[in-house]
Design an enzyme around this catalytic site. Structure first.
Site, PDB file in Angstrom:
ATOM      1  N   GLY A 161     -57.099  47.199 -30.732  1.00  0.00           N
ATOM      2  CA  GLY A 161     -56.019  46.966 -29.769  1.00  0.00           C
ATOM      3  C   GLY A 161     -56.520  46.765 -28.351  1.00  0.00           C
ATOM      4  N   SER A 196     -59.240  42.220 -35.250  1.00  0.00           N
ATOM      5  CA  SER A 196     -58.591  41.639 -36.441  1.00  0.00           C
ATOM      6  C   SER A 196     -59.399  40.480 -37.008  1.00  0.00           C
ATOM      7  CB  SER A 196     -57.189  41.119 -36.154  1.00  0.00           C
ATOM      8  OG  SER A 196     -56.688  41.552 -34.952  1.00  0.00           O
ATOM      9  N   ASP A 199     -60.439  33.196 -32.102  1.00  0.00           N
ATOM     10  CA  ASP A 199     -61.112  34.451 -32.450  1.00  0.00           C
ATOM     11  C   ASP A 199     -61.887  34.322 -33.758  1.00  0.00           C
ATOM     12  OD1 ASP A 199     -59.715  35.164 -30.244  1.00  0.00           O
ATOM     13  OD2 ASP A 199     -58.318  36.514 -31.267  1.00  0.00           O
TER      14      ASP A 199
HETATM   15  C1  GAF Z   1     -55.429  36.094 -29.077  1.00  0.00           C
HETATM   16  C2  GAF Z   1     -55.272  35.057 -30.157  1.00  0.00           C
HETATM   17  F1  GAF Z   1     -55.643  35.561 -31.369  1.00  0.00           F
HETATM   18  C3  GAF Z   1     -56.077  33.824 -29.826  1.00  0.00           C
HETATM   19  O1  GAF Z   1     -55.820  32.843 -30.797  1.00  0.00           O
HETATM   20  C4  GAF Z   1     -55.768  33.318 -28.423  1.00  0.00           C
HETATM   21  O2  GAF Z   1     -54.523  32.652 -28.394  1.00  0.00           O
HETATM   22  C5  GAF Z   1     -55.814  34.450 -27.418  1.00  0.00           C
HETATM   23  O3  GAF Z   1     -55.042  35.567 -27.824  1.00  0.00           O
HETATM   24  C6  GAF Z   1     -55.309  34.024 -26.072  1.00  0.00           C
HETATM   25  O4  GAF Z   1     -56.185  33.113 -25.528  1.00  0.00           O
HETATM   26  O5  GAF Z   1     -56.726  36.584 -29.046  1.00  0.00           O
END
Ligand code: GAF
Length: 383
Positions: free
Chosen positions: A121, A127, A171
Site C-alpha cells: 500500500g 501487486s 507496473d
Molecule cells: C498505478 C497503476 F497501477 C499504474 O498503471 C499507473 O497508472 C500508476 O498508478 C499511475 O501512474 O501504479
C-alpha cells in the site's frame, strides 16, 4: 532482505516437494503518472524490493497458496476457482491463473509460497510484483514460455478483470523488463522502450508518507473515468484521438471549455505529463540534472494541482526535499492519494538528506516516515 534459500526450505518442509523459485521486483516511477492508460509515456525503475514465489507441483487436484506476509493459506479445487477477486491478497495469484487459462494455458495442481518485502500500500507496486512472480512461477510448470511484454500484458489483465483495478501497463512492464542501474522510458502504446542509465553519483531515495494508498476501487478509478470523459470530448472534434496520447495542449485550448472544470484539469495533467516524461528521459540521457529536477518538481505540481492526486503529507515531503542540499528533484510517485515520494539525491548527501527529511516530516506531521535508499534493479529473469 529476501532470502531465496529460506523460502526454498520453508516450501520444501511444508509441501514436501523441492520448489522452483522466482523473483519479481517492485518499482518506483521517476516520472509519467497516470499516463500509461492513456497510451502515453512513463519512466519507472525496478527497485531492490521484490516478491519471491516458490512453486512445486501437487499430486491432487488442488491449488494451495500460502502468503508469508499475511501468514495465511488459501486452497481451491482446480475446477472451482472463485470467478472474481474478493479484495483479498490471493486475488493477485488467482487472477493470474484465471487469465492464463483464458489464454489457453492448462494449469496443473500446485503449491505456491509467496513472500515479499515491497512495502504494501505504499505505491511501490507490490501487486504487480506478486502477479509477475506468480505468473513466471506458474508458467514454469507448463509447456508455455511467453515473451516478457506479454507476461506484463497478461498480469495487467489479471489486475483489470479479476482484481477490479483499472490500472495501466507500467507496473507489470517494469517488473518484467527493468534493468539494473537504469530507468526505462516506455511508450505504453507500442511497448517500445529505451533504458537510460541513472548516474552512479545519484541515489534513489524513497520516502514513505505512511499514508496508505489502494487501487482497487476509490479515487484511482474515478480519475481514470474523468480522463476518459475528457478524451471523448476531444475525440468528438478530432476522431483520430484514440486516447490522450494523441491530444495536444492546443486541443485543450480549443475544446477544454466543453469539459467539466475538473475533467479539463485531469486532461491537462496527462497531456503535459507526457511532454515532461519524454523531456525527462532526454535530460537523464544527456546528464542535464538541472532540467531533470525541474521536470520532476513540475510533475509533482501538476499531479497535486491539476490531477489532484497528491495528499498534504506527500506535498510536505516534496517541499522539505526541495530545500535540501544535494536533492536534484522530488515528486509523489505511483498511483497517488498517499504512498511514497521519489527523490533523486547526490549519493554523498543521501544519508544526511534522509535524516533531515525524516526529522522535518515528523516535526510537520507527527508521522515517522520510512525512508528507503534504493537501487535500480533488474526485472524478473526470463524462463
Ligand atoms: C498505478 C497503476 F497501477 C499504474 O498503471 C499507473 O497508472 C500508476 O498508478 C499511475 O501512474 O501504479
Amino acid at each position: 532482505m529476501l532470502d531465496v534459500t529460506a523460502i526454498r526450505k520453508l516450501h520444501q518442509q511444508r509441501f514436501k516437494h523441492a520448489p522452483e523459485v522466482f523473483i519479481a521486483p517492485g518499482r518506483v516511477n521517476l516520472i509519467g503518472e497516470h499516463t500509461d492508460y492513456a497510451d502515453g509515456f512513463v519512466m519507472p525503475a525496478a527497485i531492490d524490493f521484490a516478491t519471491l514465489a516458490a512453486i512445486s507441483r501437487r499430486d491432487d487436484d488442488t491449488i494451495v497458496i500460502e502468503s508469508e506476509n499475511f501468514d495465511q493459506r488459501v486452497s481451491h479445487k482446480l475446477n472451482s476457482l472463485p470467478a472474481k477477486g474478493k479484495h483479498h491478497w490471493s486475488d493477485y495469484p488467482l487472477g493470474v491463473i484465471t487469465v492464463l487459462r483464458e489464454a489457453g494455458v492448462t494449469i496443473p495442481a500446485f503449491s505456491l509460497t509467496l513472500n515479499g518485502d515491497v512495502p504494501l500500500g505504499a505505491g511501490l507496486s507490490s501487486s504487480a510484483s506478486v502477479e509477475v512472480a506468480s505468473m513466471m512461477a506458474i508458467l514454469s510448470l507448463t509447456e508455455t514460455s511467453l515473451p516478457l511484454p506479454q507476461v506484463a500484458r497478461l498480469c495487467q489483465r489479471a489486475e483489470n478483470t479479476y482484481v477490479g483495478a483499472s490500472t495501466g501497463i507500467m507496473d507489470q512492464f517494469i517488473a518484467c523488463c527493468g534493468a539494473e542501474d537504469h530507468a526505462l522510458l516506455l511508450d505504453c502504446r507500442s511497448l517500445e522502450f529505451r533504458l537510460a542509465p541513472i548516474p552512479p553519483h545519484l541515489s534513489l531515495v524513497i520516502a514513505n508518507s505512511m499514508v496508505k494508498h489502494s487501487h482497487a476501487g476509490g479515487e484511482y478509478n474515478t480519475r481514470r473515468a474523468e480522463v476518459e470523459e475528457g478524451t471523448q470530448i476531444l475525440r468528438s472534434h478530432r476522431p483520430e484521438i484514440r486516447l490522450l496520447r494523441d491530444a495536444t495542449l492546443d486541443d485543450l485550448k480549443k475544446w477544454g471549455h466543453e469539459m467539466r472544470p475538473e475533467v479539463l484539469k485531469r486532461c491537462r495533467h496527462v497531456i503535459s505529463e507526457n511532454l515532461r516524461t519524454v523531456a525527462a528521459a532526454d535530460a537523464l540521457e544527456k546528464g542535464d540534472l538541472a532540467e531533470l529536477g525541474r521536470l520532476l518538481y513540475a510533475a509533482h505540481a501538476s499531479y497535486r494541482d491539476d490531477f489532484e492526486g497528491s495528499c498534504k503529507e506527500a506535498d510536505i515531503l516534496v517541499d522539505l526535499a526541495s530545500r535540501e542540499a544535494g536533492c536534484i528533484g522530488a515528486r509523489l510517485t505511483g498511483g497517488g492519494f498517499g504512498g511514497c515520494t521519489v527523490n533523486l539525491v547526490e549519493r554523498e548527501q543521501a544519508a544526511a538528506f534522509s535524516e533531515h527529511l525524516r526529522d522535518g516530516y515528523r516535526a510537520a506531521t507527527g508521522i515517522q516516515a520510512d525512508i528507503y535508499l534504493c537501487r535500480a534493479s533488474a526485472g524478473v529473469p526470463a524462463i
